[in-house]
Design a protein around this motif. Structure first.
Motif, PDB file in Angstrom:
ATOM      1  N   LEU A  61      33.116 -33.661  32.411  1.00 18.40           N
ATOM      2  CA  LEU A  61      33.138 -32.249  32.780  1.00 18.40           C
ATOM      3  C   LEU A  61      31.795 -31.875  33.379  1.00 18.40           C
ATOM      4  O   LEU A  61      30.802 -31.824  32.674  1.00 18.40           O
ATOM      5  N   ASP A  62      31.798 -31.629  34.666  1.00 18.88           N
ATOM      6  CA  ASP A  62      30.601 -31.131  35.327  1.00 18.88           C
ATOM      7  C   ASP A  62      30.845 -29.660  35.610  1.00 18.88           C
ATOM      8  O   ASP A  62      31.677 -29.318  36.451  1.00 18.88           O
ATOM      9  N   PRO A  63      30.168 -28.755  34.891  1.00 16.33           N
ATOM     10  CA  PRO A  63      30.448 -27.329  35.059  1.00 16.33           C
ATOM     11  C   PRO A  63      30.173 -26.793  36.457  1.00 16.33           C
ATOM     12  O   PRO A  63      30.641 -25.725  36.808  1.00 16.33           O
ATOM     13  N   ARG A  64      29.445 -27.549  37.261  1.00 13.73           N
ATOM     14  CA  ARG A  64      29.176 -27.101  38.635  1.00 13.73           C
ATOM     15  C   ARG A  64      30.352 -27.409  39.550  1.00 13.73           C
ATOM     16  O   ARG A  64      30.419 -26.924  40.667  1.00 13.73           O
ATOM     17  N   GLU A  65      31.267 -28.239  39.074  1.00 13.84           N
ATOM     18  CA  GLU A  65      32.429 -28.616  39.868  1.00 13.84           C
ATOM     19  C   GLU A  65      33.370 -27.420  40.010  1.00 13.84           C
ATOM     20  O   GLU A  65      33.671 -26.739  39.032  1.00 13.84           O
ATOM     21  N   ALA A  66      33.826 -27.178  41.201  1.00  4.65           N
ATOM     22  CA  ALA A  66      34.697 -26.016  41.455  1.00  4.65           C
ATOM     23  C   ALA A  66      36.048 -26.185  40.777  1.00  4.65           C
ATOM     24  O   ALA A  66      36.572 -27.295  40.677  1.00  4.65           O
ATOM     25  N   GLY A  67      36.569 -25.085  40.283  1.00  6.79           N
ATOM     26  CA  GLY A  67      37.935 -25.080  39.778  1.00  6.79           C
ATOM     27  C   GLY A  67      38.127 -25.484  38.326  1.00  6.79           C
ATOM     28  O   GLY A  67      39.248 -25.482  37.844  1.00  6.79           O
ATOM     29  N   ILE A  68      37.073 -25.849  37.617  1.00  6.94           N
ATOM     30  CA  ILE A  68      37.237 -26.212  36.213  1.00  6.94           C
ATOM     31  C   ILE A  68      37.560 -24.942  35.430  1.00  6.94           C
ATOM     32  O   ILE A  68      36.854 -23.943  35.523  1.00  6.94           O
ATOM     33  N   THR A  69      38.636 -25.005  34.662  1.00  8.38           N
ATOM     34  CA  THR A  69      39.090 -23.836  33.906  1.00  8.38           C
ATOM     35  C   THR A  69      38.669 -23.938  32.442  1.00  8.38           C
ATOM     36  O   THR A  69      38.266 -25.008  31.965  1.00  8.38           O
ATOM     37  N   LEU A  70      38.803 -22.827  31.746  1.00 11.48           N
ATOM     38  CA  LEU A  70      38.525 -22.834  30.310  1.00 11.48           C
ATOM     39  C   LEU A  70      39.512 -23.757  29.593  1.00 11.48           C
ATOM     40  O   LEU A  70      39.155 -24.397  28.604  1.00 11.48           O
ATOM     41  N   GLN A  71      40.737 -23.854  30.103  1.00 10.39           N
ATOM     42  CA  GLN A  71      41.705 -24.781  29.503  1.00 10.39           C
ATOM     43  C   GLN A  71      41.192 -26.213  29.608  1.00 10.39           C
ATOM     44  O   GLN A  71      41.270 -26.975  28.651  1.00 10.39           O
ATOM     45  N   ARG A  72      40.661 -26.583  30.768  1.00  9.22           N
ATOM     46  CA  ARG A  72      40.117 -27.940  30.954  1.00  9.22           C
ATOM     47  C   ARG A  72      38.945 -28.163  29.999  1.00  9.22           C
ATOM     48  O   ARG A  72      38.829 -29.235  29.398  1.00  9.22           O
ATOM     49  N   LEU A  73      38.092 -27.180  29.842  1.00  9.10           N
ATOM     50  CA  LEU A  73      36.970 -27.285  28.915  1.00  9.10           C
ATOM     51  C   LEU A  73      37.491 -27.523  27.497  1.00  9.10           C
ATOM     52  O   LEU A  73      36.989 -28.390  26.789  1.00  9.10           O
ATOM     53  N   CYS A  74      38.516 -26.775  27.100  1.00  7.41           N
ATOM     54  CA  CYS A  74      39.112 -26.956  25.764  1.00  7.41           C
ATOM     55  C   CYS A  74      39.674 -28.369  25.605  1.00  7.41           C
ATOM     56  O   CYS A  74      39.490 -29.001  24.555  1.00  7.41           O
ATOM     57  N   GLU A  75      40.351 -28.863  26.624  1.00 10.32           N
ATOM     58  CA  GLU A  75      40.934 -30.205  26.571  1.00 10.32           C
ATOM     59  C   GLU A  75      39.849 -31.264  26.392  1.00 10.32           C
ATOM     60  O   GLU A  75      39.998 -32.197  25.601  1.00 10.32           O
ATOM     61  N   VAL A  76      38.758 -31.114  27.121  1.00 14.97           N
ATOM     62  CA  VAL A  76      37.651 -32.070  27.012  1.00 14.97           C
ATOM     63  C   VAL A  76      37.028 -31.994  25.616  1.00 14.97           C
ATOM     64  O   VAL A  76      36.751 -33.027  24.993  1.00 14.97           O
ATOM     65  N   ILE A  77      36.819 -30.785  25.111  1.00 16.00           N
ATOM     66  CA  ILE A  77      36.234 -30.616  23.772  1.00 16.00           C
ATOM     67  C   ILE A  77      37.139 -31.245  22.723  1.00 16.00           C
ATOM     68  O   ILE A  77      36.672 -31.987  21.849  1.00 16.00           O
ATOM     69  N   ASP A  78      38.444 -30.969  22.803  1.00 16.74           N
ATOM     70  CA  ASP A  78      39.375 -31.538  21.832  1.00 16.74           C
ATOM     71  C   ASP A  78      39.384 -33.066  21.908  1.00 16.74           C
ATOM     72  O   ASP A  78      39.366 -33.745  20.878  1.00 16.74           O
ATOM     73  N   ALA A  79      39.374 -33.613  23.117  1.00 18.31           N
ATOM     74  CA  ALA A  79      39.374 -35.069  23.287  1.00 18.31           C
ATOM     75  C   ALA A  79      38.075 -35.683  22.778  1.00 18.31           C
ATOM     76  O   ALA A  79      38.087 -36.709  22.093  1.00 18.31           O
ATOM     77  N   GLU A  80      36.940 -35.050  23.101  1.00 19.83           N
ATOM     78  CA  GLU A  80      35.646 -35.567  22.632  1.00 19.83           C
ATOM     79  C   GLU A  80      35.547 -35.466  21.110  1.00 19.83           C
ATOM     80  O   GLU A  80      35.024 -36.361  20.453  1.00 19.83           O
TER      81      GLU A  80
END
Length: 95
Positions: A61-80
């Motif tokens: 997850l690179d927060p500077r990348e365009a289009g990353i949503t809060l859902q994607r952030l949640c998915e990455v956190i849950d997976a990590e």
């Protein structure tokens, strides 16, 4: 759909620490649409990492990348979080 506890924690961080209106926070909200400048966006990611006691690899997850949503952030956190839990579980004794 992101897990409710993960999303609610992230929403709370955005509201409390970054003064983002709750009405602007949904799973489909892109990080770039939160009204945070690049420094605040990085601080937000650090705050999330601290809250969940994990580090998000930039390749996940690179927060500077365009289009990353809060859902994607949640998915990455849950997976990590799941991966960290799996690494910390004691290994089963050999049979």
């Amino acid at each position: 759909m992101p897990s409710a506890p993960t999303f609610n924690s992230i929403a709370s961080i955005l509201e409390t620490d970054f003064h983002v209106a709750r009405t602007a926070i949904s799973p489909a909200t892109a990080l770039s649409d939160l009204g945070l400048d690049s420094l605040a966006l990085m601080e937000f990611v650090f705050a999330v990492e601290d809250a969940f006691h994990l580090r998000i690899p930039e390749d996940r997850l690179d927060p500077r990348e365009a289009g990353i949503t809060l859902q994607r952030l949640c998915e990455v956190i849950d997976a990590e979080g799941d991966a960290a839990a799996a690494r910390s579980e004691p290994m089963a004794a050999p049979a």
